[in-house]
Design an enzyme around this catalytic site. Structure first.
Site, PDB file in Angstrom:
ATOM      1  N   HIS A 143       0.841  -1.196   0.000  1.00 43.32           N
ATOM      2  CA  HIS A 143       0.000   0.000   0.000  1.00 43.32           C
ATOM      3  C   HIS A 143       0.875   1.245   0.000  1.00 43.32           C
ATOM      4  O   HIS A 143       1.927   1.278   0.646  1.00 43.32           O
ATOM      5  CB  HIS A 143      -0.889   0.044   1.242  1.00 43.32           C
ATOM      6  CG  HIS A 143      -2.034  -0.921   1.203  1.00 43.32           C
ATOM      7  ND1 HIS A 143      -2.956  -0.947   0.177  1.00 43.32           N
ATOM      8  CD2 HIS A 143      -2.428  -1.895   2.073  1.00 43.32           C
ATOM      9  CE1 HIS A 143      -3.853  -1.884   0.412  1.00 43.32           C
ATOM     10  NE2 HIS A 143      -3.553  -2.479   1.548  1.00 43.32           N
ATOM     11  N   CYS A 211       0.375   2.003  -5.660  1.00 46.33           N
ATOM     12  CA  CYS A 211      -0.418   3.036  -6.314  1.00 46.33           C
ATOM     13  C   CYS A 211       0.466   4.246  -6.616  1.00 46.33           C
ATOM     14  O   CYS A 211       1.410   4.535  -5.882  1.00 46.33           O
ATOM     15  CB  CYS A 211      -1.587   3.453  -5.434  1.00 46.33           C
ATOM     16  SG  CYS A 211      -2.791   2.136  -5.161  1.00 46.33           S
ATOM     17  N   ARG A 224      -0.041   2.958 -11.573  1.00 47.35           N
ATOM     18  CA  ARG A 224       0.832   2.247 -10.637  1.00 47.35           C
ATOM     19  C   ARG A 224       2.250   2.825 -10.727  1.00 47.35           C
ATOM     20  O   ARG A 224       2.720   3.172 -11.806  1.00 47.35           O
ATOM     21  CB  ARG A 224       0.882   0.739 -10.961  1.00 47.35           C
ATOM     22  CG  ARG A 224      -0.468   0.042 -10.914  1.00 47.35           C
ATOM     23  CD  ARG A 224      -0.926  -0.153  -9.485  1.00 47.35           C
ATOM     24  NE  ARG A 224      -2.164  -0.919  -9.436  1.00 47.35           N
ATOM     25  CZ  ARG A 224      -3.382  -0.406  -9.413  1.00 47.35           C
ATOM     26  NH1 ARG A 224      -3.537   0.912  -9.465  1.00 47.35           N
ATOM     27  NH2 ARG A 224      -4.444  -1.172  -9.357  1.00 47.35           N
TER      28      ARG A 224
END
Length: 252
Positions: A143, A211, A224
């Site tokens: 994350h 991300c 990404r």
């Protein structure tokens, strides 16, 4: 003098005012709900995730061979293989020297990339990519925002920076080559030879994915951020440590 009574607004106006008042209250309530959700998403999930990561880290570190705080000898011959682990199992610890003092630079690498894995402030290994130290591409995800912000400062990595994986008995050291920003469907970044799915690998790679955006207005995972690194050397933990992590107190 006679007192004049204030005329009541027409019934239709009263209905409109009541509707506007009700809508205003709903908007205020909705705003509070959204604010509370963001606090939970950005803050509380991080605290909870870090607690889970610490459990994994503490358990794994108990199994690690003690590594003296001296610079070890770099080995460039084929590295020792790493046994595969089951889903959710700990492969090793990810150490990113560039992140020292900025964000967590000592996090567990777990097998799998499901939410139940990544939400533990961990890096997750894509099961369909090669294992650590194998020829091909050892690809991991994390994350960038929420649930521990594992790869939050991936943008700090530069060519030449080391990315280290510490297993129970070995340090595996990769060197960053480049980064790219891609769309989610561009899965060729996970190929054995990154970005060249038809090529036969002859070298060892590590790919980090997360991300792209950190901004509040661009949470829709539309791109990404990808970092590619290539294997440089390894050393037994019993012999010492890579110079880049030698003085890092967070690293076991």
């Amino acid at each position: 003098m006679p007192r004049h009574r204030r005329a009541r607004p027409p019934r239709g106006r009263r209905i409109v005012d009541s509707i506007i008042h009700g809508v205003g209250e709903l908007l205020i309530t909705g705003g509070l709900v959204v604010a509370l959700f963001l606090v939970w998403q950005l803050w509380w999930t991080g605290i909870d995730a870090q607690k889970k990561a610490q459990v994994h880290s503490a358990a794994f570190e108990q199994t690690q061979v003690e590594s003296p705080r001296v610079e070890g000898t770099r080995h460039t011959e084929d590295p020792p293989p790493v046994d595969a682990v089951g889903y959710g199992g700990t492969i090793g610890m990810l150490v990113v020297p560039r992140w020292y003092g900025v964000t967590n630079n000592n996090m567990p690498i777990l097998e799998g990339t499901g939410p139940d894995v990544l939400d533990q402030a961990a890096a997750g290994h894509y099961p369909d990519t090669q294992q650590l130290a194998e020829i091909g591409n050892f690809a991991i995800a994390g994350h960038r925002r929420t649930n521990g912000n594992s790869f939050r400062r991936i943008d700090l990595l530069e060519p030449g920076d080391e990315v280290v994986v510490a297993t129970q008995d070995t340090w595996y050291v990769y060197t960053v080559e480049n980064y790219e920003i891609v769309e989610p469907h561009q899965v060729e970044v996970l190929s054995p030879v990154p970005d060249d799915p038809d090529a036969q690998p002859t070298e060892r790679y590590l790919t980090m994915t997360t991300c792209h955006s950190l901004s509040m207005g661009e949470w829709g995972n539309d791109h990404r951020w990808i970092v590619h690194a290539k294997f440089s050397y390894w050393m037994p933990r019993s012999e010492g440590r890579p110079d880049s992590v030698l003085n890092d107190p967070e690293v076991n």
